[in-house]
Design a protein around this motif. Structure first.
Motif, PDB file in Angstrom:
ATOM      1  N   GLY A   1       0.829  -1.199   0.000  1.00 25.26           N
ATOM      2  CA  GLY A   1       0.000   0.000   0.000  1.00 25.26           C
ATOM      3  C   GLY A   1       0.857   1.240   0.000  1.00 25.26           C
ATOM      4  O   GLY A   1       2.074   1.179   0.231  1.00 25.26           O
ATOM      5  N   ILE A   2       0.218   2.370  -0.263  1.00 27.77           N
ATOM      6  CA  ILE A   2       0.953   3.625  -0.301  1.00 27.77           C
ATOM      7  C   ILE A   2       0.044   4.716   0.267  1.00 27.77           C
ATOM      8  O   ILE A   2      -1.006   5.028  -0.298  1.00 27.77           O
ATOM      9  N   GLU A   3       0.444   5.269   1.403  1.00 26.08           N
ATOM     10  CA  GLU A   3      -0.424   6.164   2.158  1.00 26.08           C
ATOM     11  C   GLU A   3      -0.713   7.461   1.415  1.00 26.08           C
ATOM     12  O   GLU A   3      -1.838   7.978   1.466  1.00 26.08           O
ATOM     13  N   ARG A   4       0.258   7.988   0.696  1.00 25.43           N
ATOM     14  CA  ARG A   4       0.038   9.291   0.057  1.00 25.43           C
ATOM     15  C   ARG A   4      -0.959   9.228  -1.090  1.00 25.43           C
ATOM     16  O   ARG A   4      -1.493  10.249  -1.511  1.00 25.43           O
ATOM     17  N   TYR A   5      -1.224   8.028  -1.605  1.00 27.41           N
ATOM     18  CA  TYR A   5      -2.274   7.872  -2.603  1.00 27.41           C
ATOM     19  C   TYR A   5      -3.542   7.264  -2.002  1.00 27.41           C
ATOM     20  O   TYR A   5      -4.624   7.382  -2.568  1.00 27.41           O
ATOM     21  N   GLY A   6      -3.402   6.590  -0.876  1.00 29.37           N
ATOM     22  CA  GLY A   6      -4.569   6.055  -0.187  1.00 29.37           C
ATOM     23  C   GLY A   6      -5.132   4.783  -0.785  1.00 29.37           C
ATOM     24  O   GLY A   6      -6.347   4.628  -0.901  1.00 29.37           O
ATOM     25  N   TYR A   7      -4.264   3.841  -1.153  1.00 29.94           N
ATOM     26  CA  TYR A   7      -4.758   2.551  -1.657  1.00 29.94           C
ATOM     27  C   TYR A   7      -3.831   1.435  -1.197  1.00 29.94           C
ATOM     28  O   TYR A   7      -2.686   1.670  -0.794  1.00 29.94           O
ATOM     29  N   ALA A   8      -4.331   0.206  -1.281  1.00 25.44           N
ATOM     30  CA  ALA A   8      -3.543  -0.978  -0.933  1.00 25.44           C
ATOM     31  C   ALA A   8      -4.089  -2.163  -1.721  1.00 25.44           C
ATOM     32  O   ALA A   8      -5.132  -2.079  -2.362  1.00 25.44           O
ATOM     33  N   GLY A   9      -3.350  -3.268  -1.682  1.00 26.79           N
ATOM     34  CA  GLY A   9      -3.800  -4.467  -2.381  1.00 26.79           C
ATOM     35  C   GLY A   9      -2.873  -5.630  -2.081  1.00 26.79           C
ATOM     36  O   GLY A   9      -1.843  -5.467  -1.429  1.00 26.79           O
ATOM     37  N   LYS A  10      -3.256  -6.801  -2.562  1.00 23.95           N
ATOM     38  CA  LYS A  10      -2.455  -7.997  -2.320  1.00 23.95           C
ATOM     39  C   LYS A  10      -1.727  -8.397  -3.596  1.00 23.95           C
ATOM     40  O   LYS A  10      -2.341  -8.664  -4.630  1.00 23.95           O
ATOM     41  N   LEU A  11      -0.410  -8.450  -3.508  1.00 21.59           N
ATOM     42  CA  LEU A  11       0.471  -8.773  -4.632  1.00 21.59           C
ATOM     43  C   LEU A  11       0.750 -10.272  -4.659  1.00 21.59           C
ATOM     44  O   LEU A  11       1.106 -10.852  -3.635  1.00 21.59           O
ATOM     45  N   ASP A  12       0.606 -10.892  -5.836  1.00 18.18           N
ATOM     46  CA  ASP A  12       0.814 -12.344  -5.925  1.00 18.18           C
ATOM     47  C   ASP A  12       2.269 -12.730  -5.697  1.00 18.18           C
ATOM     48  O   ASP A  12       2.562 -13.625  -4.907  1.00 18.18           O
ATOM     49  N   LEU A  13       3.197 -12.073  -6.405  1.00 13.82           N
ATOM     50  CA  LEU A  13       4.590 -12.515  -6.330  1.00 13.82           C
ATOM     51  C   LEU A  13       5.552 -11.383  -6.663  1.00 13.82           C
ATOM     52  O   LEU A  13       5.390 -10.680  -7.659  1.00 13.82           O
ATOM     53  N   ASP A  14       6.561 -11.218  -5.810  1.00  9.43           N
ATOM     54  CA  ASP A  14       7.692 -10.307  -6.022  1.00  9.43           C
ATOM     55  C   ASP A  14       8.932 -11.182  -6.034  1.00  9.43           C
ATOM     56  O   ASP A  14       9.219 -11.868  -5.053  1.00  9.43           O
ATOM     57  N   CYS A  15       9.671 -11.194  -7.156  1.00 15.56           N
ATOM     58  CA  CYS A  15      10.778 -12.154  -7.289  1.00 15.56           C
ATOM     59  C   CYS A  15      11.834 -11.660  -8.266  1.00 15.56           C
ATOM     60  O   CYS A  15      11.668 -10.639  -8.934  1.00 15.56           O
ATOM     61  N   GLU A  16      12.928 -12.400  -8.324  1.00 17.69           N
ATOM     62  CA  GLU A  16      13.908 -12.237  -9.388  1.00 17.69           C
ATOM     63  C   GLU A  16      13.453 -13.074 -10.571  1.00 17.69           C
ATOM     64  O   GLU A  16      13.185 -14.273 -10.421  1.00 17.69           O
ATOM     65  N   LEU A  17      13.377 -12.465 -11.742  1.00 20.32           N
ATOM     66  CA  LEU A  17      12.920 -13.150 -12.938  1.00 20.32           C
ATOM     67  C   LEU A  17      14.084 -13.322 -13.899  1.00 20.32           C
ATOM     68  O   LEU A  17      14.838 -12.377 -14.134  1.00 20.32           O
ATOM     69  N   ALA A  18      14.240 -14.510 -14.430  1.00 14.40           N
ATOM     70  CA  ALA A  18      15.379 -14.825 -15.300  1.00 14.40           C
ATOM     71  C   ALA A  18      15.493 -13.816 -16.437  1.00 14.40           C
ATOM     72  O   ALA A  18      14.558 -13.624 -17.212  1.00 14.40           O
ATOM     73  N   GLY A  19      16.642 -13.160 -16.500  1.00 16.69           N
ATOM     74  CA  GLY A  19      16.924 -12.235 -17.586  1.00 16.69           C
ATOM     75  C   GLY A  19      16.256 -10.884 -17.478  1.00 16.69           C
ATOM     76  O   GLY A  19      16.466 -10.022 -18.343  1.00 16.69           O
ATOM     77  N   GLN A  20      15.461 -10.651 -16.423  1.00 13.33           N
ATOM     78  CA  GLN A  20      14.719  -9.392 -16.337  1.00 13.33           C
ATOM     79  C   GLN A  20      14.913  -8.664 -15.019  1.00 13.33           C
ATOM     80  O   GLN A  20      14.422  -7.555 -14.852  1.00 13.33           O
ATOM     81  N   GLY A  21      15.596  -9.256 -14.066  1.00 12.24           N
ATOM     82  CA  GLY A  21      15.774  -8.603 -12.777  1.00 12.24           C
ATOM     83  C   GLY A  21      14.558  -8.742 -11.893  1.00 12.24           C
ATOM     84  O   GLY A  21      13.751  -9.666 -12.046  1.00 12.24           O
ATOM     85  N   ARG A  22      14.397  -7.806 -10.985  1.00 10.83           N
ATOM     86  CA  ARG A  22      13.297  -7.891 -10.030  1.00 10.83           C
ATOM     87  C   ARG A  22      11.975  -7.620 -10.738  1.00 10.83           C
ATOM     88  O   ARG A  22      11.843  -6.656 -11.498  1.00 10.83           O
TER      89      ARG A  22
END
Length: 218
Positions: A108-129
């Motif tokens: 979430g981000i307070e200065r915009y006032g929204y939030a949500g559930k993210l499926d996956l944050d990862c290192e991706l082959a050849g593309q970085g984060r």
């Protein structure tokens, strides 16, 4: 939530799919002897909504199994009916996903006032984060999935929130579509940097505030 904000947008693809379920139910359900038109109509609605509920249930269950696979929390094997679908998903994850920074994470981000559930944050082959969002669609034979622009706006909102909370750059955002009709390799679309999508998400956010007469930042 991000999902609630994006509900201000029309969803013609989803509405067309729902309409198709009602039409198919009306054409395939037998009319019972002595059944009134109103009674038949209620059965048509129930039948169509049962199919819609089954589609939602598949999406919820496959998301949960993927979460367990990614976090290592899985103790029991996936339900027997989902295991065939997990085989190609596991293969894709093995070949493309490296270090995992978070799965099913609230961002979430307070200065915009929204939030949500993210499926996956990862290192991706050849593309970085990268951020990955899993979707399910029941595909007809030979027909590719539809990648809706709404998904780009959703990932853009997650990207900005995640970058601010983690203090690091997200290099790519992907939608990964899982076919709910038969097991096969997932379909993938990369959305790039998503600057324009975030601008449009902010427009949706402003409209949501106006429609609901509510600003979470105040």
């Amino acid at each position: 939530s991000v999902t609630n904000v994006l509900n201000v947008l029309g969803k013609p693809g989803l509405e067309a799919w729902k309409a198709t379920q009602y039409i198919e139910a009306a054409l395939t359900l037998p009319r019972l002897p002595g059944e009134s038109l109103d009674e038949f109509a209620k059965r048509v609605v129930t039948d169509a909504e049962t199919k819609s509920a089954a589609a939602r249930d598949f999406g919820t269950r496959i998301h949960k199994v993927i979460e367990f696979e990614l976090t290592g929390e899985r103790i029991l094997p996936p339900p027997e009916d989902l295991e065939p679908f997990m085989l190609p998903i596991r293969e894709w994850l093995k070949n493309h996903v490296g270090e995992i920074y978070g799965a099913e994470v609230i961002v979430g981000i307070e200065r915009y006032g929204y939030a949500g559930k993210l499926d996956l944050d990862c290192e991706l082959a050849g593309q970085g984060r990268a951020l990955i969002d899993f979707k399910t669609q029941g595909l007809k034979a030979g027909k590719p999935p539809t990648f809706y622009n709404e998904w780009g706006k959703q990932l853009a909102a997650y990207k900005i929130a995640r970058e601010e909370s983690e203090g690091t750059a997200i290099h790519s955002c992907l939608s990964v579509v899982i076919d709910s009709s038969k097991p096969q390799a997932p379909f993938v679309q990369s959305w790039g940097q998503l600057g324009r999508h975030f601008e449009l998400f902010q427009c949706c956010l402003e409209l949501w505030r106006d429609e609901n007469k509510y600003d979470p930042r105040r």
